[in-house]
Design a protein around this motif. Sequence first.
Motif, short mmCIF file in Angstrom:
data_model
loop_
_atom_site.label_atom_id
_atom_site.label_comp_id
_atom_site.label_asym_id
_atom_site.label_seq_id
_atom_site.Cartn_x
_atom_site.Cartn_y
_atom_site.Cartn_z
N ALA A 64 0.82 -1.22 0.00
CA ALA A 64 0.00 0.00 0.00
C ALA A 64 0.85 1.27 0.00
N GLN A 65 1.97 1.25 0.72
CA GLN A 65 2.80 2.46 0.80
C GLN A 65 3.55 2.76 -0.51
N ASN A 66 3.55 1.80 -1.45
CA ASN A 66 4.28 2.00 -2.71
C ASN A 66 3.37 2.27 -3.90
N VAL A 67 2.06 2.41 -3.67
CA VAL A 67 1.11 2.55 -4.78
C VAL A 67 1.39 3.80 -5.59
N ALA A 68 1.56 4.94 -4.94
CA ALA A 68 1.76 6.20 -5.66
C ALA A 68 3.03 6.15 -6.52
N GLN A 69 4.11 5.67 -5.95
CA GLN A 69 5.37 5.60 -6.70
C GLN A 69 5.27 4.61 -7.84
N ALA A 70 4.60 3.47 -7.61
CA ALA A 70 4.46 2.46 -8.66
C ALA A 70 3.63 3.01 -9.82
N ASN A 71 2.53 3.71 -9.53
CA ASN A 71 1.72 4.29 -10.60
C ASN A 71 2.51 5.32 -11.41
N ARG A 72 3.34 6.10 -10.73
CA ARG A 72 4.13 7.11 -11.43
C ARG A 72 5.17 6.45 -12.34
N ALA A 185 5.02 11.22 -36.56
CA ALA A 185 5.16 12.28 -35.55
C ALA A 185 5.79 11.66 -34.31
N ILE A 186 6.89 12.26 -33.84
CA ILE A 186 7.59 11.75 -32.66
C ILE A 186 7.55 12.84 -31.59
N ALA A 187 7.00 12.48 -30.44
CA ALA A 187 6.92 13.40 -29.30
C ALA A 187 7.78 12.87 -28.17
N THR A 188 8.20 13.77 -27.30
CA THR A 188 9.06 13.40 -26.18
C THR A 188 8.32 13.63 -24.87
N GLU A 189 8.39 12.64 -24.01
CA GLU A 189 7.82 12.75 -22.66
C GLU A 189 8.87 12.28 -21.68
N LEU A 190 9.57 13.23 -21.11
CA LEU A 190 10.66 12.89 -20.20
C LEU A 190 10.09 12.32 -18.91
N PRO A 191 10.62 11.19 -18.44
CA PRO A 191 10.13 10.62 -17.17
C PRO A 191 10.55 11.49 -16.00
N ARG A 192 9.69 11.52 -15.00
CA ARG A 192 10.06 12.25 -13.79
C ARG A 192 11.19 11.53 -13.07
N ALA A 193 11.94 12.29 -12.30
CA ALA A 193 13.04 11.67 -11.54
C ALA A 193 12.46 10.72 -10.52
N GLN A 194 12.86 9.47 -10.60
CA GLN A 194 12.35 8.45 -9.70
C GLN A 194 13.31 8.29 -8.53
N LEU A 195 12.73 8.22 -7.38
CA LEU A 195 13.53 8.00 -6.18
C LEU A 195 13.68 6.51 -5.97
N VAL A 196 14.86 6.00 -6.27
CA VAL A 196 15.12 4.57 -6.07
C VAL A 196 15.31 4.32 -4.59
#
Length: 242
Positions: A64-72, A185-196
Amino acid sequence: MLRWCYLLAIALTMASCGGKEEVATVSTEIEAIEILSLLNEFKIEAVKTEAGEQEKQWKVAVDAQNVAQANRILKDHGLPRPGKVGREAESGDSLFPSPDEVKQRHLRGLETEIERQLWLLPGVLRVKVIVSPGSGDILEFNPSPATASVVIVCQQKQPAFSIEHVRELVAGSVPKLKPENVNVAIATELPRAQLVRDPGGDRSGAHRMIIGVILILGLTLAGLISLNFARQQGWLRQRQSS
Protein backbone atom coordinates in the motif's frame (compact mmCIF):
# COMPACT_ATOMS: atom_id res chain seq x y z
CA MET A 1 -9.51 -8.44 29.77
CA LEU A 2 -6.44 -10.46 28.84
CA ARG A 3 -8.13 -11.72 25.67
CA TRP A 4 -9.01 -8.19 24.53
CA CYS A 5 -5.43 -7.03 25.05
CA TYR A 6 -4.15 -9.89 22.90
CA LEU A 7 -6.67 -9.04 20.16
CA LEU A 8 -5.63 -5.39 20.28
CA ALA A 9 -1.96 -6.32 19.94
CA ILE A 10 -2.71 -8.57 16.95
CA ALA A 11 -4.78 -5.85 15.25
CA LEU A 12 -2.02 -3.28 15.73
CA THR A 13 0.54 -5.71 14.30
CA MET A 14 -1.56 -6.39 11.19
CA ALA A 15 -2.18 -2.68 10.65
CA SER A 16 1.53 -1.91 10.85
CA CYS A 17 2.32 -4.57 8.22
CA GLY A 18 -0.07 -3.06 5.62
CA GLY A 19 -1.60 -4.87 2.62
CA LYS A 20 -1.39 -5.17 -1.15
CA GLU A 21 -3.15 -2.84 -3.58
CA GLU A 22 -3.65 -3.37 -7.31
CA VAL A 23 -1.81 -1.05 -9.70
CA ALA A 24 -2.40 -2.73 -13.09
CA THR A 25 -4.59 -5.28 -14.84
CA VAL A 26 -3.36 -6.65 -18.17
CA SER A 27 -4.56 -9.27 -20.63
CA THR A 28 -1.27 -11.14 -21.10
CA GLU A 29 1.10 -12.71 -18.62
CA ILE A 30 4.06 -11.41 -20.63
CA GLU A 31 3.05 -7.80 -19.97
CA ALA A 32 2.45 -8.61 -16.28
CA ILE A 33 5.99 -9.98 -16.02
CA GLU A 34 7.29 -6.88 -17.80
CA ILE A 35 5.59 -4.69 -15.18
CA LEU A 36 7.02 -6.81 -12.36
CA SER A 37 10.53 -6.50 -13.78
CA LEU A 38 10.20 -2.73 -14.16
CA LEU A 39 9.00 -2.25 -10.58
CA ASN A 40 11.74 -4.52 -9.27
CA GLU A 41 14.30 -2.29 -10.99
CA PHE A 42 13.06 0.52 -8.72
CA LYS A 43 13.22 -1.70 -5.62
CA ILE A 44 9.42 -2.08 -5.40
CA GLU A 45 8.23 -5.57 -4.58
CA ALA A 46 5.22 -6.61 -6.67
CA VAL A 47 3.18 -9.77 -7.19
CA LYS A 48 1.00 -10.97 -10.06
CA THR A 49 -2.15 -13.04 -9.77
CA GLU A 50 -4.30 -14.65 -12.44
CA ALA A 51 -7.94 -13.53 -12.56
CA GLY A 52 -10.97 -14.11 -14.73
CA GLU A 53 -12.52 -17.34 -15.95
CA GLN A 54 -13.74 -16.78 -19.52
CA GLU A 55 -11.20 -14.08 -20.39
CA LYS A 56 -7.95 -14.48 -18.48
CA GLN A 57 -6.33 -11.42 -16.96
CA TRP A 58 -3.37 -10.80 -14.70
CA LYS A 59 -3.41 -8.34 -11.84
CA VAL A 60 -0.27 -6.71 -10.44
CA ALA A 61 -0.27 -5.49 -6.83
CA VAL A 62 2.25 -3.75 -4.58
CA ASP A 63 2.42 -2.78 -0.92
CA ALA A 64 0.00 0.00 0.00
CA GLN A 65 2.80 2.46 0.80
CA ASN A 66 4.28 2.00 -2.71
CA VAL A 67 1.11 2.55 -4.78
CA ALA A 68 1.76 6.20 -5.66
CA GLN A 69 5.37 5.60 -6.70
CA ALA A 70 4.46 2.46 -8.66
CA ASN A 71 1.72 4.29 -10.60
CA ARG A 72 4.13 7.11 -11.43
CA ILE A 73 6.78 4.67 -12.68
CA LEU A 74 4.28 2.78 -14.84
CA LYS A 75 2.95 6.01 -16.36
CA ASP A 76 6.45 7.24 -17.17
CA HIS A 77 7.18 3.97 -18.97
CA GLY A 78 3.90 3.66 -20.87
CA LEU A 79 2.58 0.69 -18.91
CA PRO A 80 0.15 -0.95 -18.95
CA ARG A 81 -0.39 -0.61 -22.68
CA PRO A 82 -3.84 0.40 -23.99
CA GLY A 83 -6.36 -2.36 -24.56
CA LYS A 84 -8.90 -2.71 -27.34
CA VAL A 85 -9.72 0.66 -28.84
CA GLY A 86 -10.90 2.05 -32.13
CA ARG A 87 -11.30 -0.48 -34.91
CA GLU A 88 -10.43 -3.39 -32.63
CA ALA A 89 -13.34 -2.58 -30.31
CA GLU A 90 -15.75 -1.95 -33.18
CA SER A 91 -14.93 -5.13 -35.11
CA GLY A 92 -16.97 -7.32 -32.73
CA ASP A 93 -17.13 -11.11 -32.68
CA SER A 94 -20.17 -11.82 -34.84
CA LEU A 95 -20.63 -15.38 -36.04
CA PHE A 96 -21.07 -14.39 -39.70
CA PRO A 97 -19.03 -11.22 -40.24
CA SER A 98 -19.64 -9.07 -43.26
CA PRO A 99 -16.88 -8.40 -45.80
CA ASP A 100 -16.38 -4.95 -44.27
CA GLU A 101 -15.97 -6.48 -40.80
CA VAL A 102 -13.45 -8.98 -42.12
CA LYS A 103 -11.54 -6.14 -43.75
CA GLN A 104 -11.57 -4.08 -40.54
CA ARG A 105 -10.31 -7.04 -38.50
CA HIS A 106 -7.48 -7.66 -40.93
CA LEU A 107 -6.61 -3.99 -40.95
CA ARG A 108 -6.60 -3.73 -37.18
CA GLY A 109 -4.49 -6.88 -36.93
CA LEU A 110 -2.00 -5.32 -39.33
CA GLU A 111 -1.89 -2.09 -37.31
CA THR A 112 -1.41 -4.02 -34.07
CA GLU A 113 1.49 -5.98 -35.53
CA ILE A 114 3.17 -2.77 -36.70
CA GLU A 115 2.68 -1.23 -33.24
CA ARG A 116 4.32 -4.28 -31.65
CA GLN A 117 7.33 -3.84 -33.91
CA LEU A 118 7.60 -0.15 -33.04
CA TRP A 119 7.37 -0.98 -29.33
CA LEU A 120 10.69 -2.77 -29.73
CA LEU A 121 12.47 0.47 -30.62
CA PRO A 122 14.53 1.82 -27.69
CA GLY A 123 12.86 4.34 -25.40
CA VAL A 124 9.34 4.05 -26.86
CA LEU A 125 6.55 4.75 -24.35
CA ARG A 126 3.43 4.76 -26.52
CA VAL A 127 2.63 4.02 -30.16
CA LYS A 128 -0.42 4.51 -32.35
CA VAL A 129 -0.63 3.44 -36.00
CA ILE A 130 -3.47 4.06 -38.45
CA VAL A 131 -3.30 2.49 -41.90
CA SER A 132 -5.47 3.60 -44.81
CA PRO A 133 -5.29 1.01 -47.58
CA GLY A 134 -5.28 2.17 -51.15
CA SER A 135 -8.21 1.80 -53.50
CA GLY A 136 -8.55 -1.74 -54.85
CA ASP A 137 -10.66 -0.81 -57.86
CA ILE A 138 -8.51 -1.40 -60.94
CA LEU A 139 -11.05 0.48 -63.11
CA GLU A 140 -10.63 3.69 -61.15
CA PHE A 141 -8.83 6.32 -63.19
CA ASN A 142 -6.78 7.79 -60.36
CA PRO A 143 -6.84 5.30 -57.43
CA SER A 144 -5.84 6.67 -54.03
CA PRO A 145 -2.53 5.28 -52.73
CA ALA A 146 -2.11 3.51 -49.42
CA THR A 147 -1.14 5.81 -46.56
CA ALA A 148 -0.29 5.47 -42.90
CA SER A 149 0.03 7.73 -39.86
CA VAL A 150 2.29 6.94 -36.93
CA VAL A 151 2.52 8.68 -33.55
CA ILE A 152 5.38 7.71 -31.24
CA VAL A 153 5.98 8.99 -27.73
CA CYS A 154 9.49 8.27 -26.47
CA GLN A 155 11.66 9.12 -23.48
CA GLN A 156 14.68 10.65 -25.17
CA LYS A 157 14.86 14.10 -26.72
CA GLN A 158 17.07 12.55 -29.39
CA PRO A 159 15.60 9.12 -30.20
CA ALA A 160 17.92 6.29 -31.15
CA PHE A 161 15.91 5.82 -34.38
CA SER A 162 15.06 8.12 -37.25
CA ILE A 163 11.81 9.01 -38.99
CA GLU A 164 13.15 7.36 -42.16
CA HIS A 165 13.70 4.16 -40.19
CA VAL A 166 10.08 4.21 -39.00
CA ARG A 167 8.79 4.90 -42.50
CA GLU A 168 10.73 1.98 -43.95
CA LEU A 169 9.54 -0.33 -41.20
CA VAL A 170 5.87 0.59 -41.65
CA ALA A 171 6.00 0.56 -45.45
CA GLY A 172 7.56 -2.88 -45.40
CA SER A 173 4.56 -4.22 -43.46
CA VAL A 174 1.76 -2.84 -45.67
CA PRO A 175 1.27 -3.91 -49.29
CA LYS A 176 1.60 -1.13 -51.88
CA LEU A 177 2.59 1.40 -49.21
CA LYS A 178 5.49 3.67 -50.11
CA PRO A 179 7.72 5.16 -47.40
CA GLU A 180 6.97 8.72 -48.58
CA ASN A 181 3.28 8.12 -47.84
CA VAL A 182 3.93 7.36 -44.17
CA ASN A 183 3.46 10.36 -41.87
CA VAL A 184 5.45 10.08 -38.66
CA ALA A 185 5.16 12.28 -35.55
CA ILE A 186 7.59 11.75 -32.66
CA ALA A 187 6.92 13.40 -29.30
CA THR A 188 9.06 13.40 -26.18
CA GLU A 189 7.82 12.75 -22.66
CA LEU A 190 10.66 12.89 -20.20
CA PRO A 191 10.13 10.62 -17.17
CA ARG A 192 10.06 12.25 -13.79
CA ALA A 193 13.04 11.67 -11.54
CA GLN A 194 12.35 8.45 -9.70
CA LEU A 195 13.53 8.00 -6.18
CA VAL A 196 15.12 4.57 -6.07
CA ARG A 197 14.61 3.14 -2.63
CA ASP A 198 17.73 2.34 -0.69
CA PRO A 199 17.65 -1.27 0.55
CA GLY A 200 19.25 -0.06 3.76
CA GLY A 201 16.42 2.44 4.17
CA ASP A 202 13.86 -0.31 3.69
CA ARG A 203 15.58 -2.39 6.34
CA SER A 204 15.65 0.53 8.78
CA GLY A 205 11.93 1.08 8.18
CA ALA A 206 11.25 -2.58 8.89
CA HIS A 207 13.36 -2.36 12.03
CA ARG A 208 11.37 0.66 13.23
CA MET A 209 8.12 -1.21 12.61
CA ILE A 210 9.36 -4.24 14.57
CA ILE A 211 10.51 -2.01 17.45
CA GLY A 212 7.11 -0.31 17.48
CA VAL A 213 5.31 -3.65 17.66
CA ILE A 214 7.62 -4.81 20.46
CA LEU A 215 6.93 -1.59 22.39
CA ILE A 216 3.19 -2.05 21.99
CA LEU A 217 3.38 -5.64 23.18
CA GLY A 218 5.65 -4.57 26.06
CA LEU A 219 3.25 -1.87 27.19
CA THR A 220 0.35 -4.31 26.96
CA LEU A 221 2.22 -6.87 29.04
CA ALA A 222 3.20 -4.20 31.59
CA GLY A 223 -0.43 -3.16 31.89
CA LEU A 224 -1.50 -6.75 32.48
CA ILE A 225 1.17 -7.22 35.16
CA SER A 226 0.13 -3.96 36.90
CA LEU A 227 -3.52 -4.99 36.78
CA ASN A 228 -2.75 -8.42 38.23
CA PHE A 229 -0.58 -6.87 40.97
CA ALA A 230 -3.34 -4.43 41.90
CA ARG A 231 -5.84 -7.27 42.17
CA GLN A 232 -3.48 -9.25 44.42
CA GLN A 233 -2.96 -6.22 46.68
CA GLY A 234 -6.67 -5.73 46.98
CA TRP A 235 -7.17 -9.39 47.83
CA LEU A 236 -4.49 -9.21 50.53
CA ARG A 237 -6.08 -6.10 52.08
CA GLN A 238 -9.41 -7.84 52.20
CA ARG A 239 -7.87 -10.84 53.99
CA GLN A 240 -6.05 -8.61 56.48
CA SER A 241 -9.18 -6.58 57.25
CA SER A 242 -11.18 -9.71 57.76
